[in-house]
Design an enzyme around this catalytic site. Structure first.
Site, short mmCIF file in Angstrom:
data_model
loop_
_atom_site.label_atom_id
_atom_site.label_comp_id
_atom_site.label_asym_id
_atom_site.label_seq_id
_atom_site.Cartn_x
_atom_site.Cartn_y
_atom_site.Cartn_z
N SER A 183 -12.15 -11.47 3.72
CA SER A 183 -11.34 -12.48 4.42
C SER A 183 -12.02 -13.83 4.55
O SER A 183 -11.34 -14.86 4.64
CB SER A 183 -10.95 -11.97 5.80
OG SER A 183 -12.11 -11.66 6.57
N HIS A 211 -5.77 -8.52 3.05
CA HIS A 211 -5.64 -9.77 2.32
C HIS A 211 -5.33 -9.55 0.84
O HIS A 211 -5.34 -10.51 0.07
CB HIS A 211 -6.92 -10.60 2.47
CG HIS A 211 -7.19 -11.01 3.88
ND1 HIS A 211 -6.71 -12.17 4.43
CD2 HIS A 211 -7.89 -10.38 4.87
CE1 HIS A 211 -7.10 -12.26 5.68
NE2 HIS A 211 -7.82 -11.19 5.97
N LYS A 242 0.29 -10.61 7.69
CA LYS A 242 -0.05 -11.62 6.68
C LYS A 242 1.12 -11.75 5.69
O LYS A 242 2.09 -12.42 5.99
CB LYS A 242 -1.38 -11.26 6.03
CG LYS A 242 -2.51 -11.30 7.08
CD LYS A 242 -3.83 -10.89 6.55
CE LYS A 242 -4.94 -11.09 7.58
NZ LYS A 242 -4.77 -10.37 8.84
#
Length: 398
Positions: A183, A211, A242
């Site tokens: 990240s 991610h 996300k």
């Protein structure tokens, strides 16, 4: 007896940063989480969000959330284990396991809790959990809460990983846990080498793809798919906060592993379930991604353009094939000063400071969205480059 609150009243770093006018945290949004936002009364280009595919403002996905809250109300008022399971939860889990190609899936109230629940449950008293030094904090907290022994290897150092694997006693189990996309640095885990070492030493592999989902792989199917290793990764965890524009987390694996966690993990059994609207938003987002496989490609193109624009202006960055583009600022003071200068000029980026990085290796973390326009990308690159060229106007006292 010493007052347990004594530490709270001692001078703190945040007090010094506030006094110096460069405290970078808790900036209030006054608009939607989008490529441009209103933050503290001013328009800013958003380069500090994990809203990778820009779906938080997608009308189709917003409508799914609104309709669901009208149908099911605001919450479930209980855990999945007891009274908090909706048909929607099963639909979302079925959609995730189908998307990732796993046998089973369960959802958690947050991505943090996914790692917490899985690792603290799977890693038993005589087991070992082996972590990359740059794994997410939730992975480290989960390892601490397990009854097993935690080992760490130098970031992306496969020789050191093998050294740790060799140290695991015969008769003990081992779980290697890695971020799919790291990240802070934006680099991708060396998953082929990790899986090969796991096979060599009879260890298991877990990938936190917070991610990576919606970013890497065929149509955004994540890091394991990106490397063609979906059949070699034993557990995939992730978050809805996300690419899926919602809140919550998941674990995907074989049915036996998932069912063991489902009936054992305290972070699952004793936590309220994902609220109806957030479940519907995550489900709608995943279906939207499946219907629009070009979105991850647009995201990669935007990140590539931004890197090109920065390098053309002699800005030093960490190279990676992800939408996370870290910019070297090195020292603590310089990082916060530059972050504030960029913010004042109309671009929001994040500061990466110790302990999230090593001393002297501080960064400005920028992140792209699939919905950024070329004009916004170029404008942001120009502003960042101009601010970075300026001399520091302030040095903090340490």
């Amino acid at each position: 007896m010493k007052d347990i609150f004594e530490k709270c009243f001692e001078p703190q770093k945040q007090d010094e940063l506030r006094a110096a006018g460069i405290y970078p945290y808790f900036r209030a949004l006054e608009s939607r989480q989008d490529v441009e936002v209103i933050m503290e009364g001013k328009r800013r280009i958003m380069l500090g969000s994990n809203n990778y595919l820009g779906l938080t403002v997608n009308p189709e996905i917003i409508e799914a959330g609104v309709k669901t809250i009208e149908q099911y109300g605001t919450g479930c008022s209980g855990s999945r284990f007891l009274n908090g399971t909706l048909k929607l939860h099963y639909e979302l889990e079925d959609e995730i396991k189908s998307f990732l190609g796993t046998e089973d899936c369960i959802t958690f109230p947050a991505g943090f809790m996914s790692n917490l629940g899985v690792i603290s449950t799977v890693v038993g008293r005589h087991d070992y959990v082996i972590l990359d030094r740059e794994d997410h904090a939730s992975i480290y907290d989960a390892a601490k809460l397990s009854y097993g022994t935690m080992l760490r290897y130098k970031h992306a150092d496969m020789a050191d990983l093998e050294k740790q694997l060799k140290s695991v006693p015969e008769g003990s189990g081992a779980l290697i846990v890695t971020d799919g996309v790291f990240s802070m640095g934006g680099d991708i885990a060396k998953l082929p080498e990790i899986c090969a070492l796991a096979e060599k030493y009879n260890a298991r592999v877990m990938v936190d793809d917070a991610h990576g989902l919606g970013v890497l792989g065929n149509g955004g199917r994540g890091t394991a798919d990106y490397f063609g290793l979906s059949d070699k990764v034993d557990i995939i965890t992730g978050t809805f906060s996300k690419s899926l524009a919602s809140l919550g987390g998941f674990m995907a694996a074989s049915h036996k592993i998932v069912d063991y966690v489902r009936h054992t993990a305290r972070a699952y059994m004793f936590a309220a379930s994902v609220p109806p609207a957030q479940t519907a938003v995550a489900l709608a987002s995943l279906r939207y991604i499946k219907a629009h496989p070009e979105l991850p490609l647009k995201l990669q193109a935007n990140a590539a353009r931004f890197r090109t624009q920065l390098k053309a202006r002699d800005v030093q960055i960490i190279e990676a094939d992800t939408p996370i583009v870290p910019i070297y600022t090195y020292e603590f003071d310089n990082t916060l000063i530059k972050q504030k200068g960029i913010y004042d000029e109309g671009v929001y980026v994040n500061s990466v400071l110790p302990p999230a990085c090593a001393p002297g290796e501080c960064l400005l973390r920028t992140t792209l969205m699939a919905s950024h326009t070329d004009a916004l990308i170029d404008e942001a690159a120009e502003i960042i480059a101009d601010v970075l060229k300026k001399d520091n106007a302030l040095i903090l006292q340490h």
